[in-house]
Scaffold this motif. Structure first.
Motif, mmCIF file in Angstrom:
data_model
loop_
_atom_site.group_PDB
_atom_site.id
_atom_site.type_symbol
_atom_site.label_atom_id
_atom_site.label_comp_id
_atom_site.label_asym_id
_atom_site.label_seq_id
_atom_site.Cartn_x
_atom_site.Cartn_y
_atom_site.Cartn_z
ATOM 1 N N ASP A 33 0.838 -1.194 0.000
ATOM 2 C CA ASP A 33 0.000 0.000 0.000
ATOM 3 C C ASP A 33 0.882 1.257 0.000
ATOM 4 O O ASP A 33 0.999 1.960 0.998
ATOM 5 N N GLU A 34 1.505 1.500 -1.163
ATOM 6 C CA GLU A 34 2.427 2.616 -1.296
ATOM 7 C C GLU A 34 1.752 3.964 -1.055
ATOM 8 O O GLU A 34 2.371 4.885 -0.523
ATOM 9 N N LYS A 35 0.472 4.086 -1.444
ATOM 10 C CA LYS A 35 -0.243 5.352 -1.242
ATOM 11 C C LYS A 35 -0.274 5.742 0.236
ATOM 12 O O LYS A 35 -0.150 6.912 0.573
ATOM 13 N N LYS A 36 -0.464 4.772 1.100
ATOM 14 C CA LYS A 36 -0.476 5.063 2.538
ATOM 15 C C LYS A 36 0.932 5.215 3.085
ATOM 16 O O LYS A 36 1.138 5.920 4.067
ATOM 17 N N LEU A 79 3.986 4.166 -8.086
ATOM 18 C CA LEU A 79 2.711 4.825 -8.367
ATOM 19 C C LEU A 79 2.768 5.705 -9.609
ATOM 20 O O LEU A 79 1.830 6.443 -9.897
ATOM 21 N N GLY A 80 3.881 5.649 -10.337
ATOM 22 C CA GLY A 80 3.992 6.412 -11.570
ATOM 23 C C GLY A 80 4.370 7.866 -11.380
ATOM 24 O O GLY A 80 4.325 8.650 -12.325
ATOM 25 N N VAL A 96 8.852 11.788 -11.769
ATOM 26 C CA VAL A 96 9.677 12.973 -11.522
ATOM 27 C C VAL A 96 9.979 13.099 -10.032
ATOM 28 O O VAL A 96 11.132 13.305 -9.640
ATOM 29 N N ALA A 97 8.968 12.958 -9.207
ATOM 30 C CA ALA A 97 9.176 13.028 -7.754
ATOM 31 C C ALA A 97 10.094 11.902 -7.285
ATOM 32 O O ALA A 97 10.949 12.110 -6.415
ATOM 33 N N ALA A 98 9.942 10.737 -7.861
ATOM 34 C CA ALA A 98 10.809 9.608 -7.503
ATOM 35 C C ALA A 98 12.251 9.903 -7.890
ATOM 36 O O ALA A 98 13.179 9.664 -7.110
ATOM 37 N N THR A 99 12.446 10.421 -9.098
ATOM 38 C CA THR A 99 13.791 10.763 -9.557
ATOM 39 C C THR A 99 14.424 11.790 -8.638
ATOM 40 O O THR A 99 15.590 11.656 -8.234
ATOM 41 N N ASN A 136 12.244 5.803 -16.717
ATOM 42 C CA ASN A 136 10.839 6.219 -16.715
ATOM 43 C C ASN A 136 10.650 7.685 -17.097
ATOM 44 O O ASN A 136 9.560 8.071 -17.515
ATOM 45 N N THR A 137 11.683 8.498 -16.929
ATOM 46 C CA THR A 137 11.582 9.921 -17.273
ATOM 47 C C THR A 137 12.236 10.218 -18.622
ATOM 48 O O THR A 137 12.545 11.369 -18.921
#
Length: 162
Positions: free
Chosen positions: A50-53, A85-86, A89-92, A118-119
């Motif tokens: 549950d990555e969103k949480k 979660l796609g 940019v934030a992940a990078t 992915n970017t």
């Protein structure tokens, strides 16, 4: 609190993430232990997919005081969850922060490479992975070509045509 954390870790490793979250919930606003409680709450959510949480808890944990290893793990968990979660940019950006703080980390580099891919930065991703492979492999067949591969990794588009 260390006993509570150990109990929570045991719970989420045993597949009882909800119980771990419940155990830690009373410490989330504690001025001394809140960051650690958020960190392990994020891990518990991550363990159940549950990555969103998990993301808000990673972010909250990173605002407080974590030891060096936990900060590394929180940044890695946050970046990985964002990527899942796609939110590429934030992940990078998260992995770039992680690697600026922990420049010798090899374990973060494959995750960062996936974000680069992915970017739309596939060339950088491939270069990073090639350099990582050369730095970590024990495979003698690959090592036999180490000098050539290291040269190619510097610029994948370079040719030697007259």
């Amino acid at each position: 609190m260390n006993n509570i954390v150990e109990q929570a870790i045991t719970l989420y490793r045993d597949g009882q993430s909800n119980e771990a979250v419940g155990l830690l919930s009373g410490y989330l606003t504690d001025p001394e232990w809140g960051s650690l409680a958020h960190f392990h709450t994020a891990f518990a959510y991550d363990r159940q997919g549950d990555e969103k949480k998990a993301i808000p808890h990673y972010r909250q944990a990173l605002l407080g005081s974590l030891n060096r290893k936990d900060r590394f793990d929180a940044l890695l968990g946050l970046g990985s969850s964002l990527r899942c979660l796609g939110e590429y940019v934030a992940a990078t950006e998260t992995f770039e922060l992680l690697l600026s703080e922990y420049p010798d980390s090899q374990s973060a580099q494959p995750f960062y490479a996936m974000c680069l891919y992915n970017t739309g930065r596939g060339k950088e991703a491939c270069q990073l992975l090639m350099k990582l492979l050369l730095a970590t492999t024990d495979n003698q067949e690959i090592k036999a070509y180490q000098a050539a591969l290291a040269l190619y990794a510097e610029d994948l588009d370079q040719t030697w045509i007259d």
